[in-house]
Design a protein around this motif. Structure first.
Motif, PDB file in Angstrom:
ATOM      1  N   PHE A  57      -5.538  -8.184  12.509  1.00 33.54           N
ATOM      2  CA  PHE A  57      -4.900  -7.073  11.794  1.00 33.54           C
ATOM      3  C   PHE A  57      -3.629  -7.535  11.089  1.00 33.54           C
ATOM      4  O   PHE A  57      -3.375  -7.138   9.939  1.00 33.54           O
ATOM      5  CB  PHE A  57      -4.567  -5.953  12.782  1.00 33.54           C
ATOM      6  N   SER A  58      -2.837  -8.388  11.743  1.00 34.58           N
ATOM      7  CA  SER A  58      -1.592  -8.871  11.137  1.00 34.58           C
ATOM      8  C   SER A  58      -1.862  -9.682   9.874  1.00 34.58           C
ATOM      9  O   SER A  58      -1.075  -9.643   8.915  1.00 34.58           O
ATOM     10  CB  SER A  58      -0.803  -9.716  12.144  1.00 34.58           C
ATOM     11  N   TYR A  81      -3.638  -6.849   7.098  1.00 33.92           N
ATOM     12  CA  TYR A  81      -2.768  -5.850   6.462  1.00 33.92           C
ATOM     13  C   TYR A  81      -1.752  -6.523   5.546  1.00 33.92           C
ATOM     14  O   TYR A  81      -1.399  -5.979   4.488  1.00 33.92           O
ATOM     15  CB  TYR A  81      -2.072  -4.985   7.523  1.00 33.92           C
ATOM     16  N   PHE A  99       2.986   2.811  10.734  1.00 35.65           N
ATOM     17  CA  PHE A  99       2.274   2.406  11.951  1.00 35.65           C
ATOM     18  C   PHE A  99       2.695   3.233  13.161  1.00 35.65           C
ATOM     19  O   PHE A  99       1.861   3.584  14.001  1.00 35.65           O
ATOM     20  CB  PHE A  99       2.515   0.923  12.228  1.00 35.65           C
ATOM     21  N   VAL A 145      -3.400  -7.319   2.206  1.00 35.35           N
ATOM     22  CA  VAL A 145      -3.622  -6.099   1.417  1.00 35.35           C
ATOM     23  C   VAL A 145      -2.312  -5.595   0.819  1.00 35.35           C
ATOM     24  O   VAL A 145      -2.236  -5.253  -0.370  1.00 35.35           O
ATOM     25  CB  VAL A 145      -4.279  -5.006   2.287  1.00 35.35           C
ATOM     26  N   ILE A 146      -1.265  -5.531   1.645  1.00 38.19           N
ATOM     27  CA  ILE A 146       0.033  -5.055   1.172  1.00 38.19           C
ATOM     28  C   ILE A 146       0.577  -5.964   0.076  1.00 38.19           C
ATOM     29  O   ILE A 146       1.113  -5.488  -0.941  1.00 38.19           O
ATOM     30  CB  ILE A 146       1.035  -4.979   2.347  1.00 38.19           C
ATOM     31  N   LEU A 164       6.349   0.188   6.605  1.00 33.15           N
ATOM     32  CA  LEU A 164       5.167   0.006   7.447  1.00 33.15           C
ATOM     33  C   LEU A 164       5.442   0.404   8.892  1.00 33.15           C
ATOM     34  O   LEU A 164       4.543   0.896   9.586  1.00 33.15           O
ATOM     35  CB  LEU A 164       4.708  -1.459   7.378  1.00 33.15           C
ATOM     36  N   TRP A 175      -5.386  -7.672  17.124  1.00 31.97           N
ATOM     37  CA  TRP A 175      -4.073  -7.506  16.500  1.00 31.97           C
ATOM     38  C   TRP A 175      -3.695  -8.708  15.648  1.00 31.97           C
ATOM     39  O   TRP A 175      -2.998  -8.569  14.649  1.00 31.97           O
ATOM     40  CB  TRP A 175      -3.009  -7.249  17.567  1.00 31.97           C
TER      41      TRP A 175
END
Length: 663
Positions: free
Chosen positions: A638-639, A642, A469, A645-646, A465, A635
């Motif tokens: 987002f943390s 993601y 990123f 999802v991962i 990642l 952010w």
């Protein structure tokens, strides 16, 4: 009186702080362990000692380094204590000269004389004190030798005159400095000469301060005038070069080196452990042994013994007490099925947590963890980071919260943000009870290997990642990684115990507070349902909530309401997953939780579940810390997003791929 403690990283600064104050602060062997100033009182005095971050220069590159300039500009310190590494005197003296130019009374603690002697270096404190113009005391911070003398000197009434003009920067530059000093000396309580020199070095915080007390035009004119005299050489390099001449003269008078010095043991060992081919395999072997100690050789027997104690005498004692006081059936069920099952189910893993922290502390205190960061630098650089970013990740193995805070030591905003976003993927100690529960049920013969694979999985995913990123949403220049490798040291027993307790106490504290409250709430949700109280577990509110997530979890191997409910509480704290499972599956005097899990999960589903716990959303405390450190709702969201999802995609691959392969 307040005394600031300053020095380069790895000079023994925090160990000295502990010896002088009798208090304990976390000790490590890498730059950036102390990310904020810490305060303690001297053992035999009311005077305060302020432990500031380890820095090489006062000009700040990262947030933790900025703490030092802020402290000096605030004028809080009445005196300064500068600790030097006798084996690295030339480099350390650059900071010493900056502190002398600051002008406050200064005392020097010369540490690690024993290490210097082993390298054939002998430092004479008398000529060193003479040429610096301030007292110099030889100490061994780890053992406390010389610390009492140093404390008496610092807290006494002795007048210490500091030579602020220890370096002559040349007549032309000195004249310009003198003119600028005349301009600002009536407007500041600080040494105007120090401010002028820090400005020439490029100290942003000092420049900001100067523009508040005088016209920015005068500041820029002074810098431009000095630059004109210096020529093409940068001002920072000019100042460093002039100081280097003074330092060379001091070292020449105070230091003697043996011509045939023996190669230090650290260097001989480092040729092996930092080898580009052997470094990572050695690290994996070390971690495997660590997990064998935690989950097999020591940890499991101790946890089993504690489990027997809680499930047997302690539970029986609580039941007898409740019966004796005439507690109602509701209270008895709440205490036994809720609190004891929930909190006790977490506490049984305390021995494994403390064993893990003990051996991590040994690796840190010995100096090995700094080598791991160096070994990882080659890989980290290829994905858009550097070895310094791996330090917060290592800290994240204990707890993601201090790991994220340790990212303050990273200079570039892009790399700092990237490290903050990836650190929650490191397997913290709160996930450890989940691993212990499942490997004990499904992977009894390969416990250490399975847990090691999860730790490695977290690192590998974070590296992938990082590359993704840094190539897309967080493009930017990668900074260079510079780290000083400390000599290998024999860990101190007392420091190890304190460090282990310092890391592990939060786990116990959460079990007694947060997990306690969570267990009560979970039990109530399991006790009540749409049709009333004391319902069957499958008809409870907890089952209704968990059932919402069950269909989504089925493709990754654990599509039950029980798994959904446990994962939901895991956002509050990862340990709460164990509490929830103990309450959901609690059957007095019957099968153990591990036995019940065997009937619910397959080995493949169990591994998928552990991988999901590793990667899915950060806990509430971690999310709050991400928001605090980034100051961004975007952010933080987002943390969380993601990671979820991962986790789902990877577990889908693990479970469905495993089924295709016949597992």
């Amino acid at each position: 009186m307040e005394i600031g403690l300053l020095g380069n990283p790895n000079t023994g600064k925090t160990s000295l702080f502990n010896n002088l104050t009798g208090s304990y602060e976390y000790v490590g062997n890498w730059s950036g362990v102390t990310v904020e100033k810490k305060v303690g009182k001297f053992k035999n005095s009311l005077d305060k000692l302020i432990d500031l971050p380890g820095i090489y220069t006062l000009s700040p590159l990262s947030r933790d380094e900025g703490v030092v300039t802020d402290f000096l500009l605030s004028g809080e310190g009445d005196k300064l204590l500068n600790i030097l590494d006798a084996s690295q005197l030339e480099r350390n003296l650059h900071l010493t000269i900056q502190l002398l130019e600051y002008g406050k009374p200064l005392v020097v603690g010369l540490n690690m004389g024993d290490v210097a002697k082993g390298r054939g270096i002998h430092v004479d404190t008398e000529p060193l004190a003479k040429y610096l113009g301030v007292p110099v005391v030889s100490v061994i911070a780890r053992s406390g030798k010389g610390c009492d003398q140093l404390a008496d000197l610092l807290t006494g009434q002795t007048d210490i005159d500091v030579n602020m003009n220890i370096v002559n920067y040349g007549n032309n530059v000195e004249n310009l400095i003198g003119d600028f000093v005349q301009t600002i000396q009536e407007k500041t309580v600080h040494s105007p000469r120090w401010l002028a020199l820090q400005l020439l070095e490029g100290n942003i915080k000092v420049k900001q301060y100067l523009t508040t007390i005088t016209e920015a035009e005068k500041v820029e004119r002074f810098v431009a005038s000095v630059q004109k005299i210096v020529g093409e050489e940068t001002l920072e390099h000019f100042v460093h070069r002039m100081r280097r001449g003074t330092i060379d003269n001091i070292v020449k008078k105070a230091v003697k080196k043996e011509e045939k010095a023996i190669t230090p043991l650290s260097e001989r060992v480092d040729k092996i452990v930092t080898n580009k081919f052997l470094g990572i395999p050695i690290f994996l072997v070390v971690m495997y042994v660590l997990f064998m100690l935690t989950f097999d050789w020591l940890g499991f027997p101790l946890s089993d013994a504690l489990d027997a104690l809680i499930a047997g005498p302690i539970t029986s004692g609580i039941e007898n007490t409740l019966n004796a006081v005439g507690a109602s059936d509701f209270i008895q069920a709440l205490v036994i099925d809720g609190i004891v099952a929930g909190v006790g189910g977490v506490l049984v893993f305390v021995p494994q947590i403390f064993i893990l922290f003990l051996f991590i502390s040994i690796l840190e205190d010995s100096g090995y963890m700094a080598r791991v960061a160096l070994v990882m630098d080659r890989i980290m650089e290829s994905v858009g980071l550097n070895g310094k970013a791996f330090i917060p990740m290592i800290i994240g193995f204990g707890c993601n919260v201090p790991g994220i805070m340790a990212a303050r030591t990273i200079e570039t905003p892009k790399e700092r943000l990237l490290t903050i976003l990836l650190t929650p993927l490191m397997s913290c100690s709160a996930r450890l009870p989940v691993y212990a529960l499942f490997v004990g049920a499904f992977f009894l013969k390969n416990k250490a290997f399975v847990v090691l694979s999860l730790y490695v999985l977290g690192i590998v995913v974070s590296l992938i990642l990082a590359k993704l990123f840094s190539s897309t949403i967080l493009k930017g220049e990668t900074s260079l990684f510079v780290i000083e490798l400390p000599p290998y040291r024999k860990p101190q027993f007392q420091a190890l115990l304190r460090s282990t307790w310092d890391k592990g106490k939060n786990f116990v504290k959460k079990a007694g507070t947060f997990i306690f409250a969570g267990s009560v709430l979970i039990w109530i949700l399991a006790y009540a349902g749409p049709n009333g109280l004391n319902v069957e577990m499958d008809d409870s509110f907890l089952a209704v909530i968990g059932g919402i997530f069950a269909p989504l979890l089925a493709p990754i191997g654990f599509g039950t309401w029980q798994a959904g409910a446990a994962l939901m509480t895991g956002f509050l704290a990862k340990e709460a997953i164990i509490s929830t499972m103990n309450i959901i599956y609690f059957v007095p005097d019957e099968a153990s939780l591990q036995g019940l899990l065997v009937d619910t999960f397959s080995p493949l589903a169990a591994y998928s579940f552990m991988a999901f716990i590793l990667l899915y959303i950060p806990c509430l405390a971690t999310a709050a810390t991400i928001y605090k450190e980034t100051g961004s709702t975007k952010w933080t969201a987002f943390s969380i997003g993601y990671a979820l999802v991962i986790a789902y995609i990877l577990c889908l691959i693990i479970y469905q791929g495993g089924k295709l392969l016949g597992f």
